[in-house]
Design a protein around this motif. Structure first.
Motif, PDB file in Angstrom:
ATOM      1  N   SER A   1       6.913   6.875  -9.038  1.00  0.00           N
ATOM      2  CA  SER A   1       5.477   6.413  -8.443  1.00  0.00           C
ATOM      3  C   SER A   1       5.330   5.324  -7.430  1.00  0.00           C
ATOM      4  CB  SER A   1       4.496   6.292  -9.705  1.00  0.00           C
ATOM      5  OG  SER A   1       5.060   5.224 -10.460  1.00  0.00           O
ATOM      6  N   LEU A   2       4.320   5.288  -6.659  1.00  0.00           N
ATOM      7  CA  LEU A   2       4.050   4.324  -5.820  1.00  0.00           C
ATOM      8  C   LEU A   2       2.798   3.507  -6.412  1.00  0.00           C
ATOM      9  CD1 LEU A   2       4.780   6.004  -2.576  1.00  0.00           C
ATOM     10  CD2 LEU A   2       6.477   4.971  -4.109  1.00  0.00           C
TER      11      LEU A   2
ATOM     12  N   GLY B   1       2.115  13.172  -4.017  1.00  0.00           N
ATOM     13  CA  GLY B   1       0.656  13.335  -4.511  1.00  0.00           C
ATOM     14  C   GLY B   1      -0.244  12.284  -4.471  1.00  0.00           C
ATOM     15  N   PRO B   2      -1.371  12.587  -4.239  1.00  0.00           N
ATOM     16  CA  PRO B   2      -2.420  11.558  -4.303  1.00  0.00           C
ATOM     17  C   PRO B   2      -2.887  10.757  -5.673  1.00  0.00           C
ATOM     18  CG  PRO B   2      -3.547  13.702  -3.968  1.00  0.00           C
ATOM     19  CD  PRO B   2      -2.041  13.724  -4.035  1.00  0.00           C
ATOM     20  N   ALA B   3      -3.523   9.765  -5.480  1.00  0.00           N
ATOM     21  CA  ALA B   3      -3.954   9.024  -6.803  1.00  0.00           C
ATOM     22  C   ALA B   3      -5.020  10.091  -7.560  1.00  0.00           C
ATOM     23  CB  ALA B   3      -4.371   7.741  -6.505  1.00  0.00           C
ATOM     24  N   ASP B   4      -4.985   9.789  -8.682  1.00  0.00           N
ATOM     25  CA  ASP B   4      -6.292  10.531  -9.583  1.00  0.00           C
ATOM     26  C   ASP B   4      -6.755   9.455 -10.598  1.00  0.00           C
ATOM     27  OD1 ASP B   4      -7.934  12.214 -10.669  1.00  0.00           O
ATOM     28  OD2 ASP B   4      -6.693  13.215 -11.670  1.00  0.00           O
TER      29      ASP B   4
ATOM     30  N   TYR C   1      -2.732   4.705  -5.406  1.00  0.00           N
ATOM     31  CA  TYR C   1      -1.425   5.176  -6.509  1.00  0.00           C
ATOM     32  C   TYR C   1      -0.840   6.659  -6.124  1.00  0.00           C
ATOM     33  CZ  TYR C   1       1.355   5.553 -10.895  1.00  0.00           C
ATOM     34  OH  TYR C   1       2.324   5.942 -11.667  1.00  0.00           O
ATOM     35  N   ALA C   2       0.427   6.725  -5.999  1.00  0.00           N
ATOM     36  CA  ALA C   2       0.706   8.136  -5.497  1.00  0.00           C
ATOM     37  C   ALA C   2       2.036   8.478  -6.471  1.00  0.00           C
ATOM     38  CB  ALA C   2       1.278   8.258  -4.111  1.00  0.00           C
TER      39      ALA C   2
ATOM     40  N   GLU D   1       0.818  -1.080   0.038  1.00  0.00           N
ATOM     41  CA  GLU D   1      -0.044   0.188   0.057  1.00  0.00           C
ATOM     42  C   GLU D   1       1.009   1.252   0.165  1.00  0.00           C
ATOM     43  OE1 GLU D   1      -0.949   0.329   4.686  1.00  0.00           O
ATOM     44  OE2 GLU D   1      -2.452  -0.820   3.160  1.00  0.00           O
ATOM     45  N   THR D   2       0.302   2.347  -0.554  1.00  0.00           N
ATOM     46  CA  THR D   2       1.270   3.436  -0.568  1.00  0.00           C
ATOM     47  C   THR D   2       1.481   4.385   0.585  1.00  0.00           C
ATOM     48  OG1 THR D   2      -0.628   4.753  -1.202  1.00  0.00           O
ATOM     49  CG2 THR D   2       0.535   3.939  -3.136  1.00  0.00           C
TER      50      THR D   2
END
Length: 256
Positions: free
Chosen positions: A186-187, A165-168, A174-175, A149-150
């Motif tokens: 990225s994660l 930065g958060p996922a979109d 995803y980050a 998990e991120t």
């Protein structure tokens, strides 16, 4: 295209691979990416730097016969002080497996892992600043951490002062990691979908002109296709492994 300059701390600046069959591995990547090779620092043992158009793009070394480590591409993150970063990694629950140690006049390095076990390198540049070009086919263009998990991003943010930065869209785990406002890695939290024999790990993306053709060539050269070519938000992708099992992603980036 990215030229070789001293990178801000936290920026992925190099990728390296340690294998048992150094000569055979060079032939595989020469055929796949068009790389040529020159000797690297002697302090690292048998080690070569891969060149594309005369510019350094990656490193490959030979493992001692008695070392049976997982064969994997390893990204190196830039630092101004490898010793200080190593102490920070230990203090945040990570592990420093090798170093910090000098690689001749090239720089100072350490091999580390985050608290979940994902391996990465730390590089304090001296004469060698890292990958000299990124963008053309045959070059590393992105690195992504596949993890449970991120939330592990807190470790990287603390050690390297990344922006996170958060996922979109937000429902995806995803980050994105940012340095000075620019995305650098990225994660991707995939939970139990992680391969049991690999666990959390960093994945390097290499640009190619034609993902489908490159995936077929991987098989012809003795490698494997683990995830067939598909279209994604980043472009067209395929996950493959070289003959010794090192996993990487072929990508034709969106817009190319």
């Amino acid at each position: 295209m990215t030229e070789a300059t001293r990178r801000p701390p936290g920026t992925p600046c190099w990728v390296s691979l340690m294998v048992h069959g150094l000569d055979a591995t060079q032939e595989f990547y020469r055929a796949l990416f068009g790389w040529e090779f020159v000797p690297g620092p002697e302090q690292l043992g048998p080690y070569v730097r891969a060149l594309l158009g005369g510019r350094e793009v990656a490193g490959i070394g030979r493992l001692p016969d008695d070392r049976h480590l997982r064969i994997a591409w390893t990204p190196y993150l830039a630092t101004e002080d490898a010793d200080e970063t190593a102490e920070s990694i230990r203090g945040c629950g990570g592990t420093v497996a090798v170093g910090p140690l000098d690689a001749g006049e090239a720089g100072r390095m350490a091999i580390c892992s985050d608290p979940t076990g994902a391996v990465f390198g730390v590089w304090q540049a001296k004469a060698h600043h890292g990958t000299a070009t990124a963008g053309p086919p045959g070059t590393p263009v992105w690195n992504e951490l596949l993890t449970y998990e991120t939330s592990i991003g807190k470790f990287y943010r603390t050690v390297f002062d990344f922006g996170l930065g958060p996922a979109d869209p937000p429902e995806h785990d995803y980050a994105t990691l940012f340095v000075d406002g620019a995305p650098v890695a990225s994660l991707h939290g995939v939970g139990d979908a992680l391969p049991r024999d690999r666990g959390p790990h960093w994945m390097t993306y290499f640009e190619v002109a034609d993902v489908d053709a490159a995936a077929r060539l991987v098989v012809e050269l003795g490698g494997r296709v683990l995830s067939p070519p598909r279209d994604g938000t980043a472009g067209r992708l395929a996950v493959v492994a070289d003959p010794e099992g090192a996993v990487f992603t072929l990508v034709r980036s969106a817009g190319r």
